[in-house]
Design a protein around this motif. Structure first.
Motif, PDB file in Angstrom:
ATOM      1  N   ASN A   1       0.830  -1.207   0.000  1.00  0.00           N
ATOM      2  CA  ASN A   1       0.000   0.000   0.000  1.00  0.00           C
ATOM      3  C   ASN A   1       0.866   1.260   0.000  1.00  0.00           C
ATOM      4  N   THR A   2       1.933   1.249   0.797  1.00  0.00           N
ATOM      5  CA  THR A   2       2.862   2.379   0.816  1.00  0.00           C
ATOM      6  C   THR A   2       3.515   2.569  -0.549  1.00  0.00           C
ATOM      7  N   LEU A   3       3.899   1.461  -1.178  1.00  0.00           N
ATOM      8  CA  LEU A   3       4.526   1.528  -2.498  1.00  0.00           C
ATOM      9  C   LEU A   3       3.560   2.086  -3.539  1.00  0.00           C
ATOM     10  N   ILE A   4       2.310   1.606  -3.533  1.00  0.00           N
ATOM     11  CA  ILE A   4       1.315   2.077  -4.490  1.00  0.00           C
ATOM     12  C   ILE A   4       1.046   3.569  -4.292  1.00  0.00           C
ATOM     13  N   GLN A   5       1.008   4.020  -3.037  1.00  0.00           N
ATOM     14  CA  GLN A   5       0.805   5.443  -2.768  1.00  0.00           C
ATOM     15  C   GLN A   5       1.968   6.280  -3.303  1.00  0.00           C
TER      16      GLN A   5
END
Length: 463
Positions: free
Chosen positions: A347-351
């Motif tokens: 999720n952090t990477l996608i953000q």
């Protein structure tokens, strides 16, 4: 293409980013209309702005006998926007493609064009809204109201729409949208030497919206949240910072990726490379991951409205994360500590990807293939340390010490320098080949480089 286009338009008509929120996906357009309700979520890691999720519910849905209300919608033409750009590169390059001899001269070019976009603004004033609903009460039994965490209602009162149908065209020779030397490319099923993309905006497509806050009073009537109204938008007056006080949170959440077994890392990396080439999948995947981390099953029906390539990226990632389609939307999920850690990292990477232009995402995919992610990560770490505003360690002037910045830039080949230069340009930094130094472009709007740090950190962990 959709999100990058709406962000570009909003940056022109609202350069300070103080009022308008760009629509993230064409799937959200029908829900980003006047009187539609949005849900306020926690701010994204790499954004200082509020984060809203559109819903299919309207203000009239949650009012008792609210369907016959006339809100007096006003409409006016506000702007016309168009853009055209082109880039070309050429070089003596050794291309790893069977039909091209090593050392052959190759070139690549890309162009982007947007037809004239005439936009119309639809607005309902706060005062008009309150005058119309002052005698109406909120239905506390409505599902939307029952699931509200407080008495604050977030409603769209202004929308920017396309007046007529328009289109965005993007073409490239080499890889989709790439502006790098073809020497970095390898033959794969999902790559092509030439590709064109076209996105059509039908008339009435929502481009951006503005949100107002209303409070449900003890008597179940609606009142304007005057504190927010007078305070104005939440815009920081201090310059963006990507200092050491910000770095630990994303790095800590991404560290779990380093502990994966090699086979699992490869699976995730391959899917992430697909996502980098299908950036329109980011908005849907971002929202689904937020729902999963809230402990509920996402609604897979939204995938039926997506293009095949974008849908495949989302399905593959959710499958790797162990999210099964068979579960009903909204059903409570039981996540293990390990799976939740991985989901939070992704999720952090996608953000972080969502904060970048599609062209930069393609460049990151090429950086993976060229195996220069670790070098780029070291450079970004140097940039963060140098321009974060944190105190710098003063070394002994008699001590002879190599400048790591110069060493890294000197080690880059011409092709590696080219691709790294283009990645850093989005964040207002440039590499100087002659002096082997990093330059900060002061006369351009600053972008927080923390998003790039997180992306490179994660990609490096998976390689």
């Amino acid at each position: 293409m959709f999100q990058s286009t709406t962000k570009k338009i909003v940056s022109e008509i609202d350069p300070e980013g103080s009022a308008l929120f760009p629509v993230k996906s064409p799937l959200d357009s029908p829900k980003c209309k006047p009187l539609h309700l949005v849900i306020k979520k926690k701010k994204k890691i790499f954004s200082k702005r509020e984060n809203y999720v559109p819903t299919p519910f309207t203000l009239t849905d949650i009012l008792i006998d609210g369907q016959d209300i006339d809100f007096g919608l006003s409409s006016s033409i506000i702007a016309c926007f168009s853009e055209s750009s082109s880039t070309s590169v050429g070089a003596q390059a050794g291309v790893d493609v069977d039909c091209v001899d090593v050392g052959a001269h190759v070139s690549g070019n890309s162009s982007d064009a947007m037809s004239s976009v005439e936009m119309r603004k639809h607005t309902i004033s706060d005062r008009t809204l309150l005058d119309v609903v002052k005698d109406r009460k909120v239905n506390r039994e409505h599902p939307f109201v029952k699931h509200m965490k407080n008495n604050t209602v977030y409603v769209i009162l202004e929308v920017i729409e396309t007046e007529h149908a328009c289109s965005v065209n993007s073409s490239a020779k080499a890889e989709t949208g790439m502006k790098v030397l073809m020497k970095l490319l390898k033959t794969e099923a999902d790559l092509s030497v030439s590709k064109e993309r076209k996105l059509t905006f039908p008339a009435g497509t929502s481009i951006a919206y503005k949100v107002s806050e209303l409070m449900i009073s003890p008597t179940d009537t609606l009142e304007l949240n005057w504190d927010v109204h007078f305070q104005g938008p939440d815009v920081s007056t201090s310059p963006p910072s990507s200092g050491c006080d910000q770095k630990p949170p994303p790095a800590a959440s991404l560290a779990v990726l380093t502990n994966m077994c090699a086979d699992k890392k490869t699976l995730f990396l391959n899917v992430i490379l697909e996502i980098l080439r299908h950036s329109d999948s980011l908005a849907v995947l971002d929202e689904m991951l937020d729902q999963i981390l809230d402990g509920v099953q996402p609604d897979f029906q939204v995938l039926d409205q997506m293009e095949e390539g974008n849908r495949a990226c989302v399905e593959k990632m959710l499958d790797l994360l162990g999210i099964e389609k068979e579960n009903a939307p909204g059903e409570t999920l039981a996540l293990t500590a390990e799976s939740e850690g991985i989901i939070r990292a992704i999720n952090t990477l996608i953000q972080s990807f969502s904060e970048m232009d599609p062209e930069t995402l393609i460049l990151l995919a090429s950086s993976v293939k060229a195996e220069i992610i670790s070098k780029q990560l070291k450079l970004v770490t140097i940039i963060d340390d140098k321009w974060s505003g944190a105190p710098q360690y003063q070394c002994d002037p008699l001590e002879v010490k190599e400048d790591p910045e110069k060493v890294l830039i000197t080690q880059l080949t011409d092709e590696e320098f080219e691709i790294t230069q283009r990645v850093l340009e989005e964040f207002r930094f440039q590499l100087n080949r002659e002096s082997a130094s990093i330059l900060h472009i002061m006369n351009r709007k600053q972008r927080d480089i923390l998003a790039l740090f997180a992306a490179l950190y994660a990609l490096n962990a998976l390689m």
